[in-house]
Each structure stands twice: as C-alpha cells, then as structure tokens.
Design an enzyme around this catalytic site. Structure first.
Site, PDB file in Angstrom:
ATOM      1  N   LYS A  99      -8.534   2.958   6.451  1.00  0.00           N
ATOM      2  CA  LYS A  99      -7.530   3.969   6.112  1.00  0.00           C
ATOM      3  C   LYS A  99      -8.153   5.355   5.994  1.00  0.00           C
ATOM      4  CE  LYS A  99      -4.583   0.658   3.656  1.00  0.00           C
ATOM      5  NZ  LYS A  99      -4.051   0.232   2.340  1.00  0.00           N
TER       6      LYS A  99
ATOM      7  N   SER B   5       0.795  -1.226   0.000  1.00  0.00           N
ATOM      8  CA  SER B   5       0.000   0.000   0.000  1.00  0.00           C
ATOM      9  C   SER B   5       0.827   1.275   0.000  1.00  0.00           C
ATOM     10  CB  SER B   5      -0.932   0.014   1.221  1.00  0.00           C
ATOM     11  OG  SER B   5      -1.787  -1.089   1.209  1.00  0.00           O
TER      12      SER B   5
END
Length: 802
Positions: free
Chosen positions: A748, A705
């Site tokens: 997130k 990520s």
C-alpha cells in the site's frame, strides 16, 4: 443330478452307496405290513419308494435294528435324521415321515462291516416310538400314493423333468449314457419322480421335503426347479472348463513356441530379452540404494524372468525396473559452501529480496557446520512478477544444485503427484518421482509453482497429497504408488510459490516457512531495469549496447506512465516493445537516434497508460483516498460520498463486499453518535440521505482497510470540507472510534508513493511494518500514526473535536 449314481457320497457309519433302482411296478400296493417295526436312521440320504440303495450299517442301534428285521419278516422303517453330525440320535432328532423298506440282502464286507441292500416300498408316518434301546421300534401308519390326474400340467411337468434330466446326464461325463435308457424305461410318473429325487445332488433336508409333499404337481415343480438349478451350474462349469482348457492349450502352445524361439536366438547369438535383464542387473549392482529398494529390485528381476515376453505384464515390469535403476537413490550433488560466492550470485541475479537471501545463507551455514540438515520448506508469497520462480533458479545455481520446476496451477488429480499403481493400464510414476529421475540427484532445488492454485475434484485432493511431500518429518519415507517403495525426499530443497495464502489448506500452510515478497518501489524497479531487464531485452532482440541508450529519466517515465504493478513483468514487456521498434528500424535501415527521448517513448508505446496527476488534484468535498491491497500489489482507492434531501438512508455502490458494507455502516453510526463533538447538527441525518460510492464498479472490493477512508469521506460531505490534498489512509474502525491495524502495508505504501501521495495515515500498530521498508523507497513520504477516529478527522479535515 445323478451325481450319486456313480460316486460314494458317504464317509460315516450309516451311509448310502451308489444308487440303483427297481421299477415301482414291482412293489405290491396291497402288501400288508406290521403296525410296529424296527427303525433304521440314515445320516445323509433319504430313501424313496421303489428305489433300491445299499447302506453300510455301522452304529450299534442300526445293526440291531437290521438284524431284528431280517430275522422276522425282513421289513424295516427307514427315516433320515435331521442333523448329519449326530452320532447317537434320539426320537426328536428324526424326521416323522419315512419309507418302509424290504431288506433284499445282507452282505458282510471284507473289512468286517455290514452292508444292507434296501428296497423302498411305501411311504409311512411314525405314530409313536415303542422303544429306543437296543434299537428303535415304532408304530407306523402307511400313506397312500396320490391319485395321478390326467391334466395337461402334470404331463408338461413330467416331459420337462425327463428332458432336463437327459440334458444333465449328457453334460455329466461321470454319469454313464446308459442312464438315459433307464429314464426312458420308467413309465410311471410317481416312480420317475422318486427315482430322480433319490439321485439329485441336493442336501438330505431338501430330499426329505420332496418325500413329504402330497401333491404330485408340487413334487414335479420342486424337482424341476432343482434340476434346472443343477443344469445351469453344469452349463456354467462346462463353459469355464472349456475356456480354461483353451487358455491352457494356448499357454502350452506359446510356451512351446517361446522355447523354440529362445533356442533359435541362442543359436543366432543370444536372447535379447535376457540381455536386457542382464543389463538391468548390472546397473542394479552399481546402484547405491537402501535395503528396501534393493530387495524390491531383486524380487522384480526374479519375477520378470518367469514372465512370457509376449505378455503385457513383461513390458510393465521392465519399465518399472528401468525406473528403479534410473532413479538417483542416495546420489547427491555437492553443495557450494562458499557463502560469500553464494551471496554474490544471489545479489547479481536479484535486486532486493534480502529476507529470502538471508534465509538461504542461514540454511547453507548450518549445512556447512553440521553436515546434515533436514531441508526446510520455504514458501515465497507475493504478487506476480516479483521474481519468486526465477529466485529458485538463482538459488540452485548459487548452491550448485540441480533445478526442478513443477507448476501446480490447476492440478486436480492426486495421482499426478503420487503416481498410479502399476497394475493399471498406462500407469506412470508421479511427477515428483519423474522430476527427481530427470534431475539425476536426490537433493535438487525443487520449485512448486502456484501452490495456491491447486484444484480439487472427484479424483482426489492434491493439496492433501502434498502434506507428506512437504513435511520434513515425513518426506524421508515418501511413498509413490507406482514405485511402491519408500523414497527419501528429505534432502530436497522445496521452494513453493504463491500469490496469496488465503487459498492454501491450513494444514499445508503449517508445514511451510512463509517469506513475504512485497512489491518493488520505483527505485527498486529502476535498479532491476538497469541491471537486468534492459540487458536481457537487448540480447533477446539482437541489439548491441551502442544501438539503444535508455537514460534513467526515460526508464522512470516508462515505469510511472506505462506500468502499474508490484512486479516487473509489465515493465519487461514495455522494454521489449521499445527494443522491437529499434530492431525494426535497424533492419529497415531507417535513421534513428540511439539515445531515446520522452517523445520517442510516446511515439513507440503510445499515450501514457496511467496518469498520476488525477489522483493528486482532489478538491471536492466528500472524496477521500484510501489504500488497497490487490493480487498484483498495492493500489490507491477513491471513496466518494454525497448527501441529498431525504430521510436518512445510506446507499452503497461500487461492487462492495460484506465487510466493506459493514465498515460504511459503522462509519455512519460513529458520525451520528458523535455529531455534536464534530460540529454537525444531529438533525442533519434525519433530513438527508447519504450515498457512498467506490469507483471502478466492475471490480469487486472487500476488506476492512477502507474504514477510516469511508468515515473521512462521509464527514467531508456532511461538513462540506474538502479532504487535505496529497493524503491517503488505511485502517479498520470500531464503533468506539478506535483505529485498528491492517495488512499489506508495504504494498500500500509503495502504491501511494508511485501515485504521488505525500502523507499517509496509518494505525499506530502498523508502525513496525513501515520500519521494515527501506527508508530510501519512502523518502519524501510523511507517516502519521493515529489511534482514534478523532485524530484521523483532525488530520484530514482540520476538525478540532470537542
């Protein structure tokens, strides 16, 4: 040994009968014999010199041979045949060594058969066969007996043979004690060995081997070996018989005493054991259970009646029967099909979690319409503190079912789930069956907590045992080792909880319906605190509603400055700290204001634990903000880089995993290959080393990520341009400059919102994940979707690529 002394071992035509002997000294060693004599074949014994045996003669050849010998000089050759089952042996079927025998007497028995009493005279070898019909006639050669030596070895062997034979006679009740006197009267060693060899309880081929031995010492050793073997068998046999006799005597004594006790109990008013069995039978008659269980119960009831109550097996069987009668076979609680009421209960107990609530309502709707449905296996996956376990309890209350919770964290032993076989000491049913028994119904809501933390060791693999339990197609016939019969778990509503799917066995994961529970936004935490947590903590600390007043602003401060989590467990602890402080002031009669201010919170909870401002003031080139997923939800992640004079090496620090290291290498390669289009001097990398660091080096980090964050950080360092403030990003990169989607978007995004991030850069394919987030929770956040790295650098560094 000497088993043949009293027992007829025959059963076929030419057989030997009980043995007796004639001293070898009666045999004339100088006696002359014809060189050709009739031959008698024996089926199951061997005749030795000096030994007298009666033989039942049945075969035609044998009768003819005996008659021919008796008519001439009463001398006949006796040999054994190799195969006992052969009724018509030929010359090749007979041993080559035998004994000349004298026909002492011929007897006609009452049944018409003929018995010949033979005395062994001398060992011979067969030179040739003269004829085979109507009887065997052979040429022979006599074999002289070995000369006996006076060495100590033979004397010792002879003494051992005598002593061992004596012990065998003493241990054998079927051999008369007179046999000991017979042994003592035998003076000549060679005849002693022949006599004992005849009476050994050994096969004919072993006796034939002894007959053929020429060395007297070897013969003595062979006989002693066989005697010792027979002695050891007799000793073991006597030991076993003695133990069995003691056990039988004890059983008879126990039986007698139990009968007396039973009679006394009946006189005093009944047998308590029988009363217990009758109670179990009465409970069994009232049970509604499947035929297999009923048959098993009936069988065990009949068995327990035959068992002595003093025996350990009695209590084991009684415990088993009690379990069978206590289990709720085909007993179900009635579901609440008022879906409106169910929805209200779920909404009251839990804020949000709409996917889970909708799934439960769908299940009940099908049950209401169809009346029957195999219970689905739901797996709630999410970070700690989001209400996975408590949601199961709310579901049970809403649909009016019993609630069972079983923690699987650290469970290593498969028997904990399946139980132990009741033949083992201390055997118990598995925890599944125990929980069903405790619930009292066969359709409870069953929470399998922490299914991702199952252990595994030499005692088995519990996750494999769960495959049957959590398979709707198999759990209708679940087999518990202790119960030892099938139990229907298909009506149980299993709900598993886990923090992560990565540790769950793939086959087990395939049997469950996965429902993701993401972390809560600040707005959701505010609602949960106001509706649930504050009221709960006031009640638990003995406070009244007027004693403390927490405004929305104060709750928001506690959430932002004192917690950083996806769930609300830490928030609950902070609120408990506030309530304890107020409770202490009330108890000590200290003056305080019921409406708390921010200063009061700082005084009670201490300085702020988390300061979001440090995440916002990023003005240094080389620093980019990424978004990460952790076990406790989402978090923001700083990635820093700088350049120093050198030869173009790349240094990575911050406890990075292999995937993150590969992302950093890929990022640098992309920048190098596109240096000109990004406005970078290609020779820059030949003269500078790049160092990329991720703070909090004690925490391991891995995953793809951070790809676009790393490339942004390196580009910012090389170009000496600071990254656009209040912006964070997440996405995987390729060497071609493509941005790929990643997971954990909701966690997130909520972490970015908590930290004050204004703009978030994501892959275009992640737009569908953002659309699933409640728009009220992400109000004020700008989402920028990209497909290439050029777009990322343009948004973050204002670079217009060529």
């Amino acid at each position: 040994m000497f088993l043949n002394y009293m027992i007829n071992k025959g059963g076929s035509s030419d057989e030997f009968m009980p043995l007796f002997s004639l001293d070898d000294e009666m045999v004339d060693s100088n006696e002359k014999y014809d060189s050709s004599l009739p031959l008698l074949a024996l089926k199951n014994t061997v005749l030795f010199p000096g030994v007298v045996i009666p033989i039942t003669v049945g075969r035609d050849k044998s009768i003819n041979a005996v008659k021919a010998a008796n008519a001439k000089n009463k001398t006949i050759v006796v040999v054994s045949q190799k195969e006992q089952s052969n009724e018509d042996p030929t010359a090749t079927d007979l041993y080559n060594v035998g004994v000349i025998a004298k026909i002492v007497k011929l007897l006609t028995m009452p049944d018409g058969s003929t018995t010949a009493i033979l005395q062994g005279r001398k060992k011979v070898t067969i030179e040739s066969y003269i004829k085979e019909d109507p009887y065997f006639e052979v040429n022979i050669k006599t074999v002289d007996d070995p000369v006996l030596s006076d060495d100590n070895q033979l004397e010792a062997l002879t003494l051992s043979v005598r002593e061992t034979s004596k012990k065998i006679i003493e241990l054998s009740p079927q051999i008369p004690s007179e046999a000991i006197m017979m042994l003592q009267n035998i003076k000549k060693d060679s005849f002693l060995f022949n006599f004992i060899s005849s009476n050994l309880n050994s096969p004919a081929d072993v006796k034939q081997e002894i007959l053929e031995l020429k060395d007297i010492n070897l013969k003595a050793e062979k006989i002693l070996h066989l005697l010792n073997k027979e002695l050891s068998i007799l000793e073991l046999k006597n030991k076993i018989e003695s133990k069995v006799k003691v056990d039988i005597e004890k059983q008879q004594r126990d039986y007698f005493l139990n009968q007396q006790m039973r009679t006394i109990q009946e006189e005093l008013g009944g047998n308590p054991q029988e009363e217990d069995i009758k109670k179990l039978e009465a409970k069994g008659l009232k049970k509604k259970w499947p035929k297999s269980a009923k048959d098993q119960f009936t069988k065990e009831i009949a068995k327990v009646r035959r068992i002595n109550p003093q025996v350990a097996e009695y209590s084991v069987t009684m415990s088993y029967l009690e379990l069978m009668t206590d289990l709720p076979w085909e007993e179900y609680s009635k579901d609440n099909f008022d879906l409106t009421k169910v929805k209200k209960v779920l909404d009251k107990d839990h804020h949000g979690l709409e996917d889970v609530k909708e799934r439960i309502l769908e299940h009940l709707a099908v049950l209401k319409l169809k009346g029957d449905l195999k219970a689905p296996i739901i797996c709630l996956v999410g970070p700690p503190g989001v209400g996975k376990t408590s949601l199961g309890k709310s579901i049970s209350e809403a649909i009016n079912r019993k609630f069972i919770r079983m923690s699987l964290g650290g469970l290593h032993d498969e028997s904990e789930l399946r139980g132990h076989r009741k033949t083992y000491i201390g055997a118990m049913p598995g925890r599944i069956i125990q929980s069903i028994k405790k619930a009292g119904t066969s359709n409870p809501v069953f929470i399998l907590d922490e299914i991702d933390k199952l252990g595994r060791d030499h005692r088995g693999d519990p996750s494999s045992a769960l495959l049957e339990i959590l398979d709707p197609e198999q759990n209708s016939s679940f087999h518990d080792n202790y119960l030892d019969t099938e139990y229907d778990l298909s009506k149980v509503l299993f709900i598993a909880t886990a923090n992560s799917l990565s540790n769950i066995q793939p086959a087990l994961l395939d049997r469950m319906e996965i429902i993701e529970l993401s972390g809560y936004s600040i707005e959701e935490k505010m609602e949960i605190a106001k509706k649930h947590l504050v009221l709960k903590q006031k009640k638990e600390h003995g406070l009244k509603a007027k004693d403390v007043n927490l405004t929305q602003k104060i709750i928001s401060k506690i959430i932002k400055d004192y917690t950083r989590e996806s769930g609300v467990r830490s928030l609950d602890r902070r609120l408990a700290g506030v309530m304890r402080n107020i409770a202490k002031k009330i108890a000590t009669e200290e003056h305080f204001e019921s409406t708390l201010t921010e200063k009061d919170i700082v005084k009670i909870l201490g300085p702020e634990k988390f300061n979001t401002e440090k995440y916002l003031e990023v003005k240094t080139p080389g620093v980019a903000v990424g978004l990460a997923w952790t076990r406790v939800g989402g978090d923001i992640l700083f990635i820093e880089s700088n350049a120093s004079p050198g030869k173009g090496s790349l240094t990575l620090t911050g406890n990075l995993g292999d995937v993150m290291k590969e992302s950093a290498t890929t990022a640098l390669s992309f920048i190098k290959s596109n240096a000109e289009s990004l406005g970078i001097d290609p020779e820059y990398f030949e003269k500078h080393n790049i160092h990329l660091h991720v703070p909090e080096g004690a925490t391991p980090k891995d995953g793809p990520s951070a790809g676009i964050t790393m490339i942004t950080s390196i580009a910012s360092t090389v170009l000496q341009k600071p990254v656009k403030p209040f912006i964070a990003m997440t996405g995987e990169i390729t060497l071609r400059g493509k941005v790929l989607p990643v997971g954990g978007i909701k966690e997130k995004v909520l972490a970015a919102k908590r930290s004050g991030i204004i703009e978030i850069i994501l892959c275009l394919d992640n737009k569908k994940d953002v659309d699933q987030i409640n728009e009220n929770y992400v109000k004020g956040v700008i989402f920028t979707y990209v497909e290439t790295m050029q777009e990322v650098l343009q948004k973050t560094l204002n670079i217009n690529t060529k």
